[in-house]
Write an enzyme that holds these catalytic residues in place. Structure first.
Site, PDB file in Angstrom:
ATOM      1  CE  LYS A   1       7.500  18.630  66.640  1.00 22.22           C
ATOM      2  NZ  LYS A   1       7.278  18.791  68.101  1.00 22.22           N
TER       3      LYS A   1
ATOM      4  CD  GLU B   1      -4.264  26.980  59.507  1.00 18.63           C
ATOM      5  OE1 GLU B   1      -5.117  27.186  60.377  1.00 18.63           O
ATOM      6  OE2 GLU B   1      -3.521  25.968  59.487  1.00 18.63           O
TER       7      GLU B   1
ATOM      8  N   GLY C   1       6.200  23.586  68.965  1.00 16.27           N
ATOM      9  CA  GLY C   1       6.221  24.703  68.024  1.00 16.27           C
ATOM     10  C   GLY C   1       6.456  26.047  68.672  1.00 16.27           C
ATOM     11  NE  ARG C   2       3.075  25.745  74.198  1.00 13.82           N
ATOM     12  CZ  ARG C   2       2.553  24.564  73.875  1.00 13.82           C
ATOM     13  NH1 ARG C   2       2.278  24.294  72.608  1.00 13.82           N
ATOM     14  NH2 ARG C   2       2.289  23.659  74.803  1.00 13.82           N
TER      15      ARG C   2
ATOM     16  CD  GLU D   1      -0.344  26.167  71.071  1.00 14.84           C
ATOM     17  OE1 GLU D   1      -1.142  26.538  70.189  1.00 14.84           O
ATOM     18  OE2 GLU D   1       0.854  25.910  70.851  1.00 14.84           O
TER      19      GLU D   1
ATOM     20  CG  HIS E   1      -2.303  58.275  75.040  1.00 15.81           C
ATOM     21  ND1 HIS E   1      -2.498  59.574  75.482  1.00 15.81           N
ATOM     22  CD2 HIS E   1      -0.958  58.065  75.108  1.00 15.81           C
ATOM     23  CE1 HIS E   1      -1.330  60.117  75.785  1.00 15.81           C
ATOM     24  NE2 HIS E   1      -0.380  59.224  75.560  1.00 15.81           N
TER      25      HIS E   1
ATOM     26  CE  LYS F   1      -4.056  22.453  63.960  1.00 11.12           C
ATOM     27  NZ  LYS F   1      -2.698  21.893  64.154  1.00 11.12           N
TER      28      LYS F   1
END
Length: 555
Positions: free
Chosen positions: A210, A216, A271-272, A357, A388, A516
């Site tokens: 965005k 990253e 973003g999410r 978030e 399990h 950040k």
């Protein structure tokens, strides 16, 4: 900003629920089912192609009435309406939150600052349609005139988790000639592993950011570009292989992305919540635009249900209120997401970001500190694998974690009796969580095996399962684009509804920013030849020194 309300944990509706919970302490769901043969029908709802059984919860009709009273006292209907009308409900950033506009299948205008945003949304969908057609029909080819065989999406957070989830969830709909890969981690092993298995002549890169400043994503994009240029590509052919989705068009152009290869994002989409936008291009390339529109249509059906259904029949609202009930009145710190569908195995990871978030906040809209719990820890994994492993904690652990069991009635891959066995496992887990096993039942079971009394007394306590553990069961016919769209939208709206009740802003994420900011300073100290130790604490300074000592030959 929402109208100021009294402190949540001081309002009479909250106090009423606290008293009700105290009265429910010794109520067992076994007894609730025994007393009410109609309990399943009473707590079963359908909407947007999904079915919800919430009968296996620590609730009565009185509980639900009190929860609905709390929701109305916190103006939940008005807050839902404010979101759909484009009000600036993201108060700290002074923005609307209009992911619903991205899948608006109606003719209704959606206004932001007096402008209808739907023409731009529809124009972007049309651009996506043309782009997807050109790639899938091989009209757009790589620099050696070969059709594309691989798509690599580079992003992180919502630009990674959402599209990756949907692409995997809809694997049966994939185009046979295109493989979809996702790169997010700044650990160099991630992109190295992907690049080792693809051909630069037939690979398309989608850069998803965005801001187009996410460290990253930019670093991984640099690696991809250098790999492309050192393996047959040229600067003049980058435009054939690199496409960006961003709100920062100028930065993408400066980076080297051709202007015609840039798709928009908007400030009013977090973003999410962005998988419904051009961030969903890798999904659209994999499953085709018709199926992508089906995904949007399923989400739109859930949007309409969320906005129009009465609270008492509203799936996202009910799930949200149950979350408040357990998190704020029963001490639950976690919530498990358990998809009994291999293709939906990525759902817990996506919902971790979506919920944690959004609602991992400690102040209200006006900045006041919070004295009650907000967002739970979201965890889980694919059923029946977890049976399990970590289901042991659900059944006999001392921590309360309500669980959502999610399963289709039909599988895309009917192999032998696998799906019947899977379905039986899913239902048996919800039944066992609710029912449990008493000491008397454990002893009877051991006696039936012929064990002596002393051995029965020794073993029986270990076989007792308390039960009374809450769960929801979500069902749909098959994991189609529409069903997956409705399912994800259901959880988006559940998250917002919970945040609205807690009085928090579910659409900012300032907690992400501090790391950040500090990371930039630490990076300078790690790689600079004349770095000064100003990490502010001895632990960080010591760890920086350890790294520099091991990498001194690189400085």
């Amino acid at each position: 900003m929402p109208e100021p309300l009294p402190a949540l944990d001081q309002c009479p509706e909250w106090q009423d629920l606290a008293s009700h919970q105290a009265a429910m302490q010794n109520v067992h769901m076994r007894d609730l089912f025994a007393q009410d043969p109609e309990r399943f029908q009473r707590y079963f709802l359908r909407a947007a192609g999904l079915s919800l059984d919430y009968s296996k919860n620590l609730i009565t009709s009185e509980t639900m009435a009190k929860l609905m009273t709390l929701a109305r006292a916190r103006a939940l209907p008005a807050q839902i309406d404010a979101m759909f009308r484009g009000e600036r409900i993201n108060t700290s950033e002074n923005r609307p939150a209009l992911h619903v506009a991205l899948r608006n299948m109606s003719d209704q205008a959606i206004m932001v600052d007096g402008t209808d945003i739907m023409p731009e949304v529809r124009a972007t969908l049309a651009r996506m349609e043309e782009f997807v057609w050109r790639i899938r029909s091989t009209q757009w080819r790589g620099f050696s005139n070969q059709p594309f065989t691989d798509v690599v999406s580079i992003g992180i957070g919502g630009s990674f988790l959402g599209p990756k989830l949907v692409s995997a969830a809809l694997k049966p709909y994939w185009h046979g000639q295109l493989n979809c890969h996702y790169v997010a981690n700044i650990d160099g092993s991630h992109i190295t592993e992907v690049l080792q298995h693809i051909n630069p002549e037939t690979t398309l890169f989608l850069i998803q950011s965005k801001s187009f400043r996410t460290q990253e994503t930019l670093e991984n994009t640099k690696v991809a570009r250098e790999w492309f240029l050192h393996n047959g590509g040229q600067a003049s052919t980058i435009a054939k292989h690199f496409v960006a989705v961003t709100a920062n068009r100028d930065e993408a152009i400066r980076f080297g992305i051709a202007e015609d290869n840039i798709f928009p994002m908007w400030d009013w989409v977090g973003g999410r919540y962005s998988l419904w936008s051009a961030i969903g291009l890798p999904t659209a390339l994999a499953i085709g635009m018709d199926n992508f529109r089906g995904l949007l249509a399923g989400a739109h059906l859930m949007d309409r249900h969320f906005r129009e259904a009465p609270l008492e029949q509203n799936l996202p609202v009910i799930l949200a209120l149950l979350g408040v009930w357990y998190g704020n009145f029963w001490g639950a710190d976690a919530h498990a997401i358990l998809p009994y569908d291999h293709y939906l195995r990525g759902l817990p990871a996506h919902l971790q970001q979506l919920d944690m978030e959004s609602n991992g906040k400690c102040v209200t809209h006006d900045g006041s500190g919070i004295s009650y719990k907000t967002g739970p820890i979201i965890w889980g994994g694919a059923g029946a694998n977890g049976q399990h492993a970590y289901h042991q904690l659900l059944h006999q652990g001392t921590r309360l974690s309500p669980a959502d069991f999610i399963i289709p009635l039909h599988t895309h891959n009917p192999v032998a009796s696998h799906h019947a066995i899977l379905f039986a496992n899913c239902l048996s887990q919800t039944q066992a969580l609710m029912q449990g096993k008493t000491l008397a039942e454990a002893k009877a079971e051991l006696h039936a095996l012929g064990l002596p009394d002393a051995e029965v007394r020794r073993l029986a306590p270990h076989k007792v399962i308390p039960g009374n553990k809450p769960s929801n069961t979500l069902l749909f016919e098959r994991a189609t684009p529409r069903a997956v769209g409705a399912l994800i939208a259901l959880y988006e709206h559940k998250t917002f509804a919970q945040g609205a009740i807690w009085g928090i802003n579910s659409f900012d994420q300032w907690g992400v920013e501090l790391g950040k900011q500090l990371g930039e300073n630490i990076l300078k100290q790690l790689v600079s030849t004349n770095a000064q130790g100003d990490a502010r604490d001895s632990s960080t300074e010591g760890l920086i020194a350890l790294y520099r000592d091991r990498h001194h030959h690189e400085l």
